[in-house]
Every structure is written in C-alpha cells, then in structure tokens.
Write a protein that holds these residues in place. Structure first.
Motif, short mmCIF file in Angstrom:
data_model
loop_
_atom_site.label_atom_id
_atom_site.label_comp_id
_atom_site.label_asym_id
_atom_site.label_seq_id
_atom_site.Cartn_x
_atom_site.Cartn_y
_atom_site.Cartn_z
N GLN A 65 4.97 7.25 1.93
CA GLN A 65 4.99 5.65 2.33
C GLN A 65 4.51 5.28 2.15
OE1 GLN A 65 4.14 5.23 7.14
NE2 GLN A 65 4.87 3.18 7.47
N ARG A 66 5.47 3.24 2.17
CA ARG A 66 5.02 2.48 1.00
C ARG A 66 5.03 1.80 2.25
NH1 ARG A 66 4.54 -0.26 -3.26
NH2 ARG A 66 4.70 1.33 -4.53
N ILE A 67 3.99 0.61 2.20
CA ILE A 67 3.60 -0.10 3.64
C ILE A 67 3.61 -1.55 3.09
CG2 ILE A 67 2.24 -1.13 5.52
CD1 ILE A 67 0.35 2.02 5.65
N HIS A 68 4.46 -2.49 3.50
CA HIS A 68 5.01 -4.07 2.88
C HIS A 68 3.77 -5.07 3.73
CE1 HIS A 68 8.38 -2.61 0.40
NE2 HIS A 68 8.88 -1.80 1.19
N PHE B 19 -2.40 -1.64 14.56
CA PHE B 19 -2.32 -0.05 14.04
C PHE B 19 -1.72 1.00 13.78
CE2 PHE B 19 -6.59 -0.20 17.47
CZ PHE B 19 -7.02 0.53 15.92
N ILE B 20 -0.92 1.67 12.19
CA ILE B 20 -0.70 2.49 11.26
C ILE B 20 -1.44 3.60 10.63
CG2 ILE B 20 1.53 2.39 9.15
CD1 ILE B 20 0.79 -0.77 9.35
N LEU B 21 -0.44 4.53 11.62
CA LEU B 21 -0.77 5.75 11.11
C LEU B 21 0.12 6.28 9.78
CD1 LEU B 21 -2.51 5.63 13.95
CD2 LEU B 21 -2.59 7.90 14.16
N PRO B 22 0.06 6.31 9.45
CA PRO B 22 0.99 6.56 7.69
C PRO B 22 1.62 7.74 7.85
CG PRO B 22 -0.95 5.93 7.17
CD PRO B 22 -1.19 5.64 8.36
N LYS B 23 2.52 7.77 7.00
CA LYS B 23 3.57 9.30 6.35
C LYS B 23 2.50 9.46 4.96
CE LYS B 23 4.58 10.67 10.54
NZ LYS B 23 3.95 12.63 11.07
N ILE C 287 0.78 -1.24 0.04
CA ILE C 287 0.06 0.12 -0.34
C ILE C 287 0.78 1.22 0.28
CG2 ILE C 287 -2.06 1.38 1.32
CD1 ILE C 287 -3.06 -1.29 2.40
N LEU C 288 0.84 1.64 -0.91
CA LEU C 288 1.74 2.97 -0.74
C LEU C 288 0.81 4.64 -0.69
CD1 LEU C 288 3.02 5.76 -2.35
CD2 LEU C 288 4.19 4.01 -1.57
N VAL C 289 0.71 5.34 0.31
CA VAL C 289 0.76 6.49 1.19
C VAL C 289 0.87 7.99 0.95
CG1 VAL C 289 -0.28 7.63 3.41
CG2 VAL C 289 0.50 5.25 3.40
N LEU C 290 -0.73 8.23 -0.83
CA LEU C 290 -0.59 9.53 -1.14
C LEU C 290 -1.34 10.75 -0.38
CD1 LEU C 290 -1.21 8.66 -4.58
CD2 LEU C 290 0.50 8.64 -3.65
N GLY C 291 -1.90 9.78 1.28
CA GLY C 291 -3.02 11.01 1.36
C GLY C 291 -3.40 10.39 3.02
N THR C 292 -3.35 11.44 3.95
CA THR C 292 -3.57 10.77 5.21
C THR C 292 -4.75 11.67 6.15
OG1 THR C 292 -2.13 12.01 6.68
CG2 THR C 292 -1.12 9.97 5.58
N GLU C 293 -4.47 12.94 6.11
CA GLU C 293 -5.43 13.46 6.48
C GLU C 293 -7.24 13.89 5.68
OE1 GLU C 293 -3.69 17.50 6.89
OE2 GLU C 293 -1.82 15.74 7.87
N GLY C 294 -7.88 14.45 6.89
CA GLY C 294 -9.22 14.69 5.88
C GLY C 294 -9.36 15.55 5.87
N GLY C 295 -8.23 16.99 5.64
CA GLY C 295 -8.13 18.66 5.83
C GLY C 295 -7.38 19.09 7.26
N VAL C 296 -7.18 19.54 7.39
CA VAL C 296 -7.95 21.40 6.74
C VAL C 296 -6.45 21.71 5.29
CG1 VAL C 296 -8.10 23.50 7.04
CG2 VAL C 296 -8.93 21.48 9.51
N SER C 297 -5.19 21.52 6.01
CA SER C 297 -4.93 21.56 4.16
C SER C 297 -5.43 20.53 3.15
CB SER C 297 -3.24 21.18 4.65
OG SER C 297 -2.90 19.82 4.90
N SER C 298 -4.85 21.07 1.99
CA SER C 298 -5.47 20.81 0.81
C SER C 298 -4.04 19.75 -0.23
CB SER C 298 -6.02 22.10 -0.50
OG SER C 298 -4.64 22.68 -0.37
N ASP C 299 -3.12 19.43 0.54
CA ASP C 299 -2.31 19.34 -0.02
C ASP C 299 -1.41 17.36 0.54
OD1 ASP C 299 -1.11 19.59 2.59
OD2 ASP C 299 1.12 21.10 1.23
#
Length: 358
Positions: free
Chosen positions: A347-350, A340-344, A48-60
């Motif tokens: 990040q690539r998760i193997h 539990f994993i709170l990714p960045k 799993i490759l993490v492209l985004g982790t948040e639900g706002g407030v920043s847009s990136d």
C-alpha cells in the motif's frame, strides 16, 4: 422478519463496532482520494510505501516502510524485514506508477526500485524480522548506506555480514570487504544528512526487553515522520525512552511539522504485561500517544494525525482475526482522535491527503 431483528440476532456489539470503524475509514479514504484527484498534491509532500506490516510468523511480510517524496524520486527504508517481496507487491498494485524504468535498463521495475530508488536503510535493531529482507537481497543491491546505532551496526557487521552467516557486503568487519554497504553509526539525537536525498535523520534509543532498539526522526524540509522500532511501554520497561522521544519532537509538533508516526502494536490487549517481551498493545499505544499530548502545547494538533501501526503479530489460532480485534481496541481508547491506519503490504499512504483531510 424485520431487518432490525436480523441484525439483533446475527451481529454482535463487537462486530457492529468494527463495522462502523471500517465504514468511517472507507469514508475517510474516499475523501482523501477526492483530494488527490481534484487537487494535485505538491511535489514536496511525503508518501509512505508499506513493504511489510507484521512481526512474524510468516517470513514474507515483515516490518519495512519506504519513506519518500510523493513524486517517487527516491526513498529511504525504515527497517527492511521484507524488501523485495514488499516491492513486488507494490509494483503489482501499481504503487510505483511515477517511476519510469529506462528502456535500456536490464532489470524489472522491482529490480530498479531496489537498486536505484532506495537510497539508504535505517535499521532500528538487528532482529531478523527487521533486517532479513536486506540481507537476502544484498547480492542484487547497489552501493548505499546502512544507518543504525553503534550496537545495531556492530551486530549487523559481526553476526550477519561476517563471511560465515553471509558474505561481508559491508565496509567494516571480517575481510575481504565487498564495500557495497557503508555502515553509518548514528549518535543519540544528532542529526545526520542522508546523501542523494533531502532527508536528515536523528536516532533515539527505545527499550525492547533488554535489547536496544531505536526510533528514527526523519526530517524532510519542514515535515517530520517518526518511525519507531520495537519497543515496550515505558511503564513496563521501567524506562523513559518513549517519553524522551516525545520531548525531542515536541517543539516540531507544536509548529505543526509532524506528519505521521509509525509505531508498533504487536499484541492485543488481552496479552499480560509479562508476555509482552518488549512490545506494545493498543492500550499502550494510546497511553503513549497521550504522553505525547502532555508534552505539547496544543493536544488538538494530534487530531487526525496518521498513526501507522506496524509489527502486528498474527495468530495461528482457529477463527482468530487479530486485525479486527486490533482495530476495535485501538478505536475504543482513541481519545485523541488520531487516524489509526493498519496498512496492507504494498500500500502507498499519501500523507498530504490525510493531513489535509480535516
């Protein structure tokens, strides 16, 4: 002064608990790395490759995950709140190292991943924090399918790709159709193959404070990954959607096929139920996983299962550290001992390393 006194004076019980949790995570990560280094992962395992982790407030940094074989031959996206920014982050961290861009290819590696590597998009619902990256990147993308429920596809077609909010890169709706994206409606619990991949996907509805969201059950050979969009707890939403999802995957879980769950935890436990707006907290994540355990024959099958936390809402309050609080609250009621994993971002998760680290 004895070192024990220094610790007593300067470190709270909460900080100690967080420190121990992070230390355990680092040890587990080191062990996983040793497995990768000393025992080559089979090419049919998933990453799993993490492209985004948040639900706002920043847009990136908005909810988006790429799921694909660990040889990086292709992937599909589960949501696309962030897309190119997440790809660029992963490239900068060398997490697309297995991808070789042809020498005569005119674009960067990030452009190659966007155009050639991603074979389709699974969109849980049409809120901007789950689709903005796809919309913004669409002029540079290539022809591929977008999958979602009838409701989600209708909203994307009628309110985004409509020649008013944005040009119509789809194959339906307001003309002219630019036909870059093939809109594919998923029916409840019905498996559908994703072209140019070995994936099958089934969608199930979730309750998101009056909005229909979806979970995707993604099948790759004998493995399953479950990716949930935004959802409130069944008890608060007065629904049984999460329970129905667990019942749907229970036979596969009993066979040891479940390799990971991606699930949101938007707020911390101090958020009252009437302020959740169709989201989960660590308490409700653990309660939902406990409901899954009730649906399967052997709850210990969930021990060490990678549970990837998505859609964390950052706080703008001074001194707030939502990630540390989230980690502590998830750990405090983790009776099933899932991983539990709170990714960045990037990040690539193997998954092979994690699910074979028992």
């Amino acid at each position: 002064m004895p070192i024990t006194n220094i610790f007593r004076k300067n470190i709270s019980i909460f900080q100690c608990a967080v420190f121990i949790f992070i230390l355990k995570s680092l040890i587990a990560s080191s062990t996983a790395y040793a497995i990768i280094k000393n025992n080559a992962m089979p090419t049919d395992s998933l990453d799993i490759l993490v492209l985004g982790t948040e639900g706002g407030v920043s847009s990136d940094n908005l909810s988006a995950f790429l799921i694909g074989p660990n040889d990086q031959s292709y992937s599909v996206a589960c949501d696309a709140g962030s897309l190119l920014t997440g790809i660029e982050s992963a490239v900068s961290q060398r997490n697309f190292s297995n991808i070789s861009v042809p020498q005569d290819y005119p674009l960067s590696k990030a452009g190659y991943v966007l155009r050639e590597h991603i074979k389709g998009y699974l969109i849980s619902h049409a809120h901007l924090d789950h689709i903005a990256g796809l919309i913004i990147a669409s002029p540079e993308d290539t022809k591929k399918p977008i999958y979602g429920s009838e409701n989600t596809i209708g909203l994307i077609r009628d309110h985004y790709f409509n020649w008013q909010a944005w040009p119509n890169f789809g194959d339906q709706g307001n003309k002219p159709h630019l036909n870059k994206y093939d809109f594919q409606t998923l029916q409840n619990k019905q498996w559908q193959s994703i072209p140019n991949t070995s994936f099958k996907v089934a969608a199930l509805p979730l309750s998101h404070s009056g909005v229909e969201s979806n979970a995707f059950v993604i099948e790759y050979k004998q493995d399953l990954i479950v990716c949930l969009g935004d959802t409130g707890p069944d008890s608060v939403e007065k629904s049984n959607n999460i329970k129905a999802l667990w019942q749907f995957i229970a036979p596969s879980v009993n066979k040891g096929r479940l390799k990971a769950i991606i699930i949101e935890s938007s707020f911390t436990n101090d958020t009252p139920d009437d302020k959740l707006f169709g989201h989960l907290t660590p308490k409700y994540v653990n309660q939902s996983l406990a409901d899954l355990a009730k649906e399967i024959k052997t709850p210990s099958l969930l021990t060490n299962l990678p549970v990837i936390i998505s859609h964390v809402k950052p706080s703008l309050k001074k001194g707030a550290n939502i990630e540390l609080q989230m980690r502590s609250e998830l750990a405090s009621s983790n009776t099933l001992k899932v991983n539990f994993i709170l990714p960045k971002q990037g990040q690539r998760i193997h998954l092979y390393a994690l699910t074979n680290n028992n």
